[in-house]
Design an enzyme around this catalytic site. Sequence first.
Site, PDB file in Angstrom:
ATOM      1  N   HIS A   1      -7.797  -5.976   7.284  1.00  0.00           N
ATOM      2  CA  HIS A   1      -7.525  -4.961   8.295  1.00  0.00           C
ATOM      3  C   HIS A   1      -7.725  -5.560   9.679  1.00  0.00           C
ATOM      4  CE1 HIS A   1      -6.335  -0.749   8.732  1.00  0.00           C
ATOM      5  NE2 HIS A   1      -6.833  -0.886   9.946  1.00  0.00           N
TER       6      HIS A   1
ATOM      7  N   GLU B   1      -2.503  -1.593  -3.242  1.00  0.00           N
ATOM      8  CA  GLU B   1      -3.582  -0.821  -2.653  1.00  0.00           C
ATOM      9  C   GLU B   1      -3.234   0.662  -2.711  1.00  0.00           C
ATOM     10  OE1 GLU B   1      -4.814  -4.080   0.792  1.00  0.00           O
ATOM     11  OE2 GLU B   1      -3.807  -2.220   1.361  1.00  0.00           O
TER      12      GLU B   1
ATOM     13  N   HIS C   1       0.863  -1.184   0.000  1.00  0.00           N
ATOM     14  CA  HIS C   1       0.000   0.000   0.000  1.00  0.00           C
ATOM     15  C   HIS C   1       0.898   1.231   0.000  1.00  0.00           C
ATOM     16  CE1 HIS C   1      -3.914   1.975   1.619  1.00  0.00           C
ATOM     17  NE2 HIS C   1      -3.159   2.888   1.043  1.00  0.00           N
TER      18      HIS C   1
ATOM     19  N   GLY D   1      -1.200  -7.855   7.198  1.00  0.00           N
ATOM     20  CA  GLY D   1       0.138  -7.296   7.346  1.00  0.00           C
ATOM     21  C   GLY D   1       0.526  -7.006   8.777  1.00  0.00           C
ATOM     22  N   HIS D   2      -0.150  -6.066   9.400  1.00  0.00           N
ATOM     23  CA  HIS D   2       0.281  -5.578  10.706  1.00  0.00           C
ATOM     24  C   HIS D   2       0.394  -6.700  11.738  1.00  0.00           C
ATOM     25  CE1 HIS D   2       0.819  -2.633  13.930  1.00  0.00           C
ATOM     26  NE2 HIS D   2      -0.028  -3.351  14.642  1.00  0.00           N
TER      27      HIS D   2
ATOM     28  N   THR E   1      -3.878   4.819   9.490  1.00  0.00           N
ATOM     29  CA  THR E   1      -4.093   3.624   8.688  1.00  0.00           C
ATOM     30  C   THR E   1      -5.451   3.749   8.021  1.00  0.00           C
ATOM     31  OG1 THR E   1      -4.123   1.190   8.748  1.00  0.00           O
ATOM     32  CG2 THR E   1      -5.123   2.345  10.618  1.00  0.00           C
TER      33      THR E   1
END
Length: 250
Positions: free
Chosen positions: A200, A73, A43, A223-224, A110
Site C-alpha cells: 500500500h 485480495e 483486488h 499497484g497505484h 482504498t
Amino acid sequence: MTRLSVNVNKIAVLRNSRGGGDPDVVRAAMTCLRAGAHGITVHPRPDQRHIRADDVLMLSELTRQHDVEFNIEGNPFAPPRPGYPGLLPLCDQARPAQATLVPDGDGQLTSDHGFDFQRDGARLLPLIAALKDYGCRVSLFVDAGNPHIARAAELGADRIELYTGPYAEAFAAGKTDAAAVFAAAARRAQAAGLGVNAGHDLSQANLGHFLAEVPDVLEVSIGHALIGEALYDGLETTVERYLGIIESGT
C-alpha cells in the site's frame, strides 16, 4: 529475495471508465511478467469498480501458463452480488497461489486498515481453512501497530501483509524512523512463524528504505504508484526499476 507482485487494478479502472476492452488488463499483466515481475495481484470488489470476475479467471490462466504467483485480495465477509460471486467462490474457481484477506468495504476509496483479530478471529478461522483446502497460501492484512499479530498464525494464516500506507505518509513527511514500527511488527510476526508481505503506497521513492529497514520481507504488492509512474516511463521500464530497487536492497 523479496518478490514483486504487480497489482493491475488501475489498468481496469482506466478500462472501465470508458467501457470496452482497452486498455487490456491481461496484456498489461503480460508486459509486467515480461519485464520480470514475480507475480500478479488483483483486488476484485463487489461493486466491480475495477477488476471483475472475468478478469480474475483470465489472469489465473495467464499466471498458470507463465508459472508465476497469482494473488487475489479481497474481503472474505462481503456477500455475493450480481457479477461478483464472493471472494471464496472466486478463489475456488481461480485457485490462486495466494489469497490475501482484507477488511474493506464499498465505502472505502482504498484499503486503509487491517483486521482486528480479537473481533474478527472467529469468523476468519473457517474461511482461512477453506482457502487452504483450495490450495491457497493465506495472508491477512494487518496494521503494524496491531498487538495481536501472532494471532494470525493461530487462525491458520501463513503470512501477514503489513499495511504500509502510514509508512509511506511518514516517509514523505521526512520522518527518518518511519519504518521502525514495521520492522518491529515483522519481527513479531516472524517469531510466531508467519511470513511477511507488505503493500500500500509503496513507490520507487520509499521502497528501498523500507526493505533496508524491515527484515525478510517476502513479497511486496505494488499497484497505484507503479502504474502511475509507468504513465511517464513505460510499464516494462517501471517494473524493471522496481526490480532493481529490490535487488539492490535485498
